[in-house]
Design an enzyme around this catalytic site. Structure first.
Site, PDB file in Angstrom:
ATOM      1  N   PRO A  25       0.923  -1.356   0.326  1.00  0.00           N
ATOM      2  CA  PRO A  25       0.256   0.305   0.293  1.00  0.00           C
ATOM      3  C   PRO A  25       0.617   1.089  -0.004  1.00  0.00           C
ATOM      4  CG  PRO A  25       0.065  -0.614   2.352  1.00  0.00           C
ATOM      5  CD  PRO A  25       0.782  -2.196   1.731  1.00  0.00           C
ATOM      6  N   ASP A 196       5.835   2.189   0.519  1.00  0.00           N
ATOM      7  CA  ASP A 196       5.499   1.631   1.463  1.00  0.00           C
ATOM      8  C   ASP A 196       4.287   1.772   2.956  1.00  0.00           C
ATOM      9  OD1 ASP A 196       3.735  -0.826   3.016  1.00  0.00           O
ATOM     10  OD2 ASP A 196       5.296  -2.099   1.789  1.00  0.00           O
ATOM     11  N   HIS A 197       3.796   2.081   3.061  1.00  0.00           N
ATOM     12  CA  HIS A 197       2.796   3.047   4.382  1.00  0.00           C
ATOM     13  C   HIS A 197       3.467   2.111   5.132  1.00  0.00           C
ATOM     14  CE1 HIS A 197       1.092   6.027   5.848  1.00  0.00           C
ATOM     15  NE2 HIS A 197       0.044   6.260   5.069  1.00  0.00           N
ATOM     16  N   ARG A 198       3.400   0.967   5.479  1.00  0.00           N
ATOM     17  CA  ARG A 198       3.455  -0.153   6.130  1.00  0.00           C
ATOM     18  C   ARG A 198       4.572   0.236   7.195  1.00  0.00           C
ATOM     19  NH1 ARG A 198       2.593  -6.214   3.334  1.00  0.00           N
ATOM     20  NH2 ARG A 198       4.578  -4.551   2.196  1.00  0.00           N
ATOM     21  N   VAL A 199       5.517   0.314   7.197  1.00  0.00           N
ATOM     22  CA  VAL A 199       6.993   0.936   6.979  1.00  0.00           C
ATOM     23  C   VAL A 199       7.304   1.950   7.386  1.00  0.00           C
ATOM     24  CG1 VAL A 199       9.235   0.671   6.456  1.00  0.00           C
ATOM     25  CG2 VAL A 199       7.842  -1.280   5.399  1.00  0.00           C
TER      26      VAL A 199
END
Length: 224
Positions: A25, A196-199
């Site tokens: 994402p 990556d928005h998770r990171v």
């Protein structure tokens, strides 16, 4: 309809890019940097450093320094946590006869501009001659894509696995800007980031991109 068969490399790239696009994402940021001074000193560095300095060498150098300052940009989402990279290895895209190749400058944060320039030229030549070794294309932890040579002003790349960040660089163009209340022509380059928005979150990535912009606008800091 005539079907053109894909090469093994084209199939692999397509599979990897599709997987990245479907599973990461990403968010996207864009800015512009004034590289007038960088473009002015670049030809002079060839004489002082004894090696041809491309704009790509500057970009690889600044990505290495920026990732050292903002280590989560080389992190990777790993289930319940984020795994930080053991090294800052900058992969850069090269258009080769056999397809897109991505050689890797290892430990870019610890190498001087002249070292990076020599390595970048060597890896680019080997990519175009189809002579890259497995070691030279493995270990990428942050990615660079530069389409300036093709006249593309700006674009956003797809984050390649296993990286979580890609910085895309466009063409250096002349633009009229206002400085000290007067109109003047400066050399400007567009910088785009996908992450990556998770990171990482948006603010952290914005600071990372701002660091890159500031260093490119003060290129003497990259020659030291």
């Amino acid at each position: 309809m005539h079907q053109i068969p894909l090469t093994r490399i084209q199939k692999l790239i397509g599979q990897r890019m599709l997987h990245s696009k479907l599973t990461k994402p990403c968010f996207y940021l864009e800015t512009k940097a004034d590289v007038t001074e960088l473009m002015t000193i670049r030809p002079k560095l060839r004489k002082s450093l004894g090696v041809r300095i491309t704009t790509n060498a500057f970009y690889i150098r600044v990505l290495g320094l920026a990732a050292q300052q903002y280590p989560f940009m080389t992190g990777r989402f790993d289930g319940d946590g984020i795994k930080l990279a053991d090294a800052i290895n900058v992969g850069f895209a090269v258009n080769a006869p056999q397809g897109l190749m991505v050689p890797v400058v290892k430990n870019a944060c610890s190498k001087m501009l002249s070292e990076i320039a020599r390595e970048e030229q060597l890896l680019t030549d080997k990519a175009r001659d189809n002579q890259l070794t497995l070691e030279e294309i493995e270990g990428e932890t942050i990615a660079l894509s530069n389409l300036g040579a093709y006249g593309i002003d700006s674009f956003v790349g797809i984050v390649p696995p296993p990286a979580s960040t890609i910085v895309s660089v466009g063409n250096v163009v002349a633009e009229v800007v206002c400085r000290d209340g007067a109109a003047t022509v400066r050399k400007i380059v567009s910088l785009s980031l996908a992450a990556d928005h998770r990171v990482v979150d948006v603010l952290y990535a914005a600071e990372f991109l701002g660091f890159i912009k500031e260093k490119l606008q003060n290129p003497q800091q990259l020659t030291q």
